[in-house]
Design a protein around this motif. Sequence first.
Motif, PDB file in Angstrom:
ATOM      1  N   GLU A  32     116.349  88.902 124.045  1.00  8.41           N
ATOM      2  CA  GLU A  32     116.551  87.920 124.858  1.00  8.41           C
ATOM      3  C   GLU A  32     117.660  86.948 124.785  1.00  8.41           C
ATOM      4  OE1 GLU A  32     116.179  86.044 127.771  1.00  8.41           O
ATOM      5  OE2 GLU A  32     114.247  87.145 127.697  1.00  8.41           O
ATOM      6  N   ASN A  33     118.501  86.906 125.758  1.00  4.42           N
ATOM      7  CA  ASN A  33     119.751  86.026 125.782  1.00  4.42           C
ATOM      8  C   ASN A  33     119.579  84.797 125.718  1.00  4.42           C
ATOM      9  OD1 ASN A  33     121.807  88.337 125.225  1.00  4.42           O
ATOM     10  ND2 ASN A  33     121.623  88.483 127.645  1.00  4.42           N
ATOM     11  N   ASN A  34     118.342  84.210 126.638  1.00  3.37           N
ATOM     12  CA  ASN A  34     118.069  82.794 126.763  1.00  3.37           C
ATOM     13  C   ASN A  34     117.620  82.338 125.501  1.00  3.37           C
ATOM     14  OD1 ASN A  34     118.820  82.758 129.533  1.00  3.37           O
ATOM     15  ND2 ASN A  34     116.853  83.299 130.106  1.00  3.37           N
ATOM     16  N   LYS A  35     118.077  81.265 124.769  1.00  5.13           N
ATOM     17  CA  LYS A  35     117.710  80.695 123.669  1.00  5.13           C
ATOM     18  C   LYS A  35     117.456  78.942 123.714  1.00  5.13           C
ATOM     19  CE  LYS A  35     121.268  81.851 121.015  1.00  5.13           C
ATOM     20  NZ  LYS A  35     122.147  82.212 119.958  1.00  5.13           N
TER      21      LYS A  35
ATOM     22  N   THR B   1     125.583  67.477 112.053  1.00  4.38           N
ATOM     23  CA  THR B   1     126.845  67.467 113.000  1.00  4.38           C
ATOM     24  C   THR B   1     127.588  68.752 113.079  1.00  4.38           C
ATOM     25  OG1 THR B   1     128.556  66.448 111.286  1.00  4.38           O
ATOM     26  CG2 THR B   1     127.267  64.996 112.851  1.00  4.38           C
ATOM     27  N   LYS B   2     127.309  69.581 111.816  1.00  4.10           N
ATOM     28  CA  LYS B   2     127.885  71.060 111.915  1.00  4.10           C
ATOM     29  C   LYS B   2     126.847  71.686 112.778  1.00  4.10           C
ATOM     30  CE  LYS B   2     130.041  70.909 107.317  1.00  4.10           C
ATOM     31  NZ  LYS B   2     129.805  71.426 105.812  1.00  4.10           N
ATOM     32  N   ILE B   3     125.650  71.574 112.601  1.00  2.00           N
ATOM     33  CA  ILE B   3     124.629  72.277 113.310  1.00  2.00           C
ATOM     34  C   ILE B   3     124.807  72.114 114.733  1.00  2.00           C
ATOM     35  CG2 ILE B   3     122.103  72.623 113.942  1.00  2.00           C
ATOM     36  CD1 ILE B   3     121.758  72.084 111.010  1.00  2.00           C
ATOM     37  N   ILE B   4     125.028  70.708 115.264  1.00  2.00           N
ATOM     38  CA  ILE B   4     125.176  70.570 116.428  1.00  2.00           C
ATOM     39  C   ILE B   4     126.105  70.947 117.138  1.00  2.00           C
ATOM     40  CG2 ILE B   4     125.384  68.400 117.944  1.00  2.00           C
ATOM     41  CD1 ILE B   4     123.282  66.932 116.020  1.00  2.00           C
ATOM     42  N   ASN B   5     127.476  70.698 116.424  1.00  5.01           N
ATOM     43  CA  ASN B   5     128.703  71.487 116.983  1.00  5.01           C
ATOM     44  C   ASN B   5     128.649  72.750 117.129  1.00  5.01           C
ATOM     45  OD1 ASN B   5     129.650  68.754 116.978  1.00  5.01           O
ATOM     46  ND2 ASN B   5     130.441  68.848 114.999  1.00  5.01           N
ATOM     47  N   LYS B   6     128.058  73.642 116.507  1.00  3.87           N
ATOM     48  CA  LYS B   6     127.843  74.873 116.416  1.00  3.87           C
ATOM     49  C   LYS B   6     127.020  75.125 117.656  1.00  3.87           C
ATOM     50  CE  LYS B   6     125.696  79.130 114.115  1.00  3.87           C
ATOM     51  NZ  LYS B   6     124.797  79.564 113.352  1.00  3.87           N
ATOM     52  N   LEU B   7     126.046  74.602 118.120  1.00  4.94           N
ATOM     53  CA  LEU B   7     125.289  74.758 119.152  1.00  4.94           C
ATOM     54  C   LEU B   7     126.042  74.433 120.426  1.00  4.94           C
ATOM     55  CD1 LEU B   7     121.954  73.405 118.004  1.00  4.94           C
ATOM     56  CD2 LEU B   7     122.569  75.947 118.126  1.00  4.94           C
ATOM     57  N   ARG B   8     126.830  73.516 120.260  1.00  2.97           N
ATOM     58  CA  ARG B   8     127.781  73.022 121.463  1.00  2.97           C
ATOM     59  C   ARG B   8     128.624  74.269 121.959  1.00  2.97           C
ATOM     60  NH1 ARG B   8     132.697  70.339 121.193  1.00  2.97           N
ATOM     61  NH2 ARG B   8     132.251  69.804 118.950  1.00  2.97           N
ATOM     62  N   ARG B   9     128.979  75.020 120.745  1.00  2.00           N
ATOM     63  CA  ARG B   9     129.864  76.133 121.248  1.00  2.00           C
ATOM     64  C   ARG B   9     129.211  77.415 121.560  1.00  2.00           C
ATOM     65  NH1 ARG B   9     132.398  73.670 116.639  1.00  2.00           N
ATOM     66  NH2 ARG B   9     131.308  74.909 115.259  1.00  2.00           N
ATOM     67  N   ASP B  10     127.827  77.580 121.389  1.00  2.00           N
ATOM     68  CA  ASP B  10     127.144  78.493 121.822  1.00  2.00           C
ATOM     69  C   ASP B  10     126.602  78.496 123.265  1.00  2.00           C
ATOM     70  OD1 ASP B  10     125.460  80.719 122.031  1.00  2.00           O
ATOM     71  OD2 ASP B  10     124.493  80.294 120.064  1.00  2.00           O
ATOM     72  N   ASP B  11     127.244  79.207 124.126  1.00  2.00           N
ATOM     73  CA  ASP B  11     126.916  79.229 125.578  1.00  2.00           C
ATOM     74  C   ASP B  11     125.508  79.953 125.886  1.00  2.00           C
ATOM     75  OD1 ASP B  11     127.568  82.156 125.243  1.00  2.00           O
ATOM     76  OD2 ASP B  11     129.294  81.873 126.598  1.00  2.00           O
ATOM     77  N   LYS B  12     124.954  80.618 124.970  1.00  2.00           N
ATOM     78  CA  LYS B  12     123.576  81.124 125.358  1.00  2.00           C
ATOM     79  C   LYS B  12     122.468  80.280 124.808  1.00  2.00           C
ATOM     80  CE  LYS B  12     125.033  85.980 124.338  1.00  2.00           C
ATOM     81  NZ  LYS B  12     125.035  87.169 123.713  1.00  2.00           N
ATOM     82  N   VAL B  13     122.540  79.165 124.394  1.00  2.00           N
ATOM     83  CA  VAL B  13     121.812  78.056 123.922  1.00  2.00           C
ATOM     84  C   VAL B  13     121.562  77.119 125.446  1.00  2.00           C
ATOM     85  CG1 VAL B  13     121.134  75.956 122.806  1.00  2.00           C
ATOM     86  CG2 VAL B  13     122.408  77.916 121.553  1.00  2.00           C
TER      87      VAL B  13
END
Length: 609
Positions: free
Chosen positions: A319-322, A348-360
Amino acid sequence: MLDNRHQSASKNQDTSKMGQFIKSIFASCLGFFIAIIVIFFLSLVVFGKMATSLATNTVKVKQNSVLRLKLDAVVPDKTNNVTVSTFDLKNTKVLGLHEIIATIKHAKKDDNIKGIYIDNTWLPLGFSSSQALRDALLDFKSEGKFIYSYAKYYTQGAYYLSTAADEIYVNPIGLVDFKGYGAAIPFYKDMLDKLGVKMEVFYAGKFKSATEPYRRNNLSDEARLQMREYIDERYKNLLTDISEAREIPVSELHRLADEYVGADPQNALNAKMVDVVGYENMVEDAIRERIGLKKNAKINFISLKSYNGSYTPQVNYQENNKIAVIYAEGNVVDGEGDYGMIGDDKYTKIINKLRRDDKVDAIVLRVNSGGGSAMSSENIWNALTQLKEENSIPIIVSMGDVAASGGYYIACPADQIYAETNTLTGSIGVFSMFPNASELFNDKIGIHYDTVKTGKNAVGLTPFFDLSEAERLIMQRRTDSLYATFLKRVSDGRGLSVKEVNEIAQGRVWTGTKAKEIGLVDEIGLLSDAIAKAAELADIDDYRLVEYPKIKDPIQRLLEDLTDENMGFTAEHFLKEEFGEWYPAYEHLKEIKNASGPQMRLPYIIPAF
């Protein structure tokens, strides 16, 4: 002749030095090899324990099994998000609240699990967490399954949980510690005065009472008012839940608490607080009869941890949607922080990582924190705001037992905020304080300081000198400035004017229900409700959850700690063992002592319920 003697003495000295050098090398090598051997055997023990733990994942649940619910250690929100000693082999997996609830839901549908046996004397959970767990137990019973509870004695929290049971058993010389809510707050001002120490305190918000123990000898009217309001509301909720379960009127429960009827088991039985005064073998006999076993037949009890390891939750990794669920629990601290802490570097590392993940597609921030560092809170707020602006994905907050002060600061950028009925939130205020020990040094122990400086502020604020009026003004202005920033953050996040926020701020603590009435939260609901709202706002039906922070497994922690100079044995570990449930009080004082910079912190220690 003299020259020969000198040469002979030099040779003897050189030989002696060489011998000492060889001995030193030998001792070092021997120490190194002994350390390797010790680490090797310790590793065998630990890896053996790990293997045993992993083996429980293949345990087969027998027919007619009974799930034993025994919570005797701290329960984090997220599994393993808690500091444990490397060699605390009993706690290779510390189940989190939400995984415990998920395990009970799984047991509800498992035909091999016939019922639950609650085996709890005390409950290491806050009120909101206890209520969520109790609701899961009531839901378990809706499948027609049974729950029995037994304890030698019940703390109030354990009794509250046990009221989800069909029958409550208590030992003949035990008690039910049902007495209502109260708070005893220590005040240190007189003690500090006698020592010659004055706490320099700066705060914004008339209800921001975290500094009162250091500047007063009793509660202020504001502190007393807010404490009275929230303990009364929580007490009403407690009585309502127990009344519905035990079919005892709320007015009668008031009387039972005031007269401390539960102190005598027979009186508790007569008052219908419990069902049986007896021993553990009696509740076991009742369970045997319920599941059709003969007298003295072995009951297939299975622990919560073992049952949790008996199945693997189904996750569709295709499943791609996260939806990302970030657990922010513990004190807000500067830097990386440990497990069970909210360090700005880590989050902030976690949040910045999620910011760059277009599947979130959405983020749910689960907050269970009374706050802490103002700087760390600001950095996490900024990272969330940047993510929201750049990605245009919904951010939903779910509040646990407490989401106050710095905990609310990081929550306010959310699109929607869910709190639970008994959540403590708000506490929108700021304080700073540090000790002035000039009297102690000058008059008590005779240590004096003098200075040479290039300007009036060159030495900075120190505990060795009284503050000047100019320095006090600087500190208060900085505190007021941070408070203004806090008000603006809430104003922007909640769509209220700064004036409106200021009227409900002032450092005041609110329950979840009251916070909804005044606009600090949007809905009353659980983490599952927040996740459902995130999916709705993201317009997705199918998705998988990804959880943060990622917790290293016990083997990774072991390898890291074996290379650490403390080898996993920390002072905190031994203090936790010694202090037990009183450890949070020590931890609170330590945090105040080590606090760096202005603080956004709840003024109270919230004990286990």
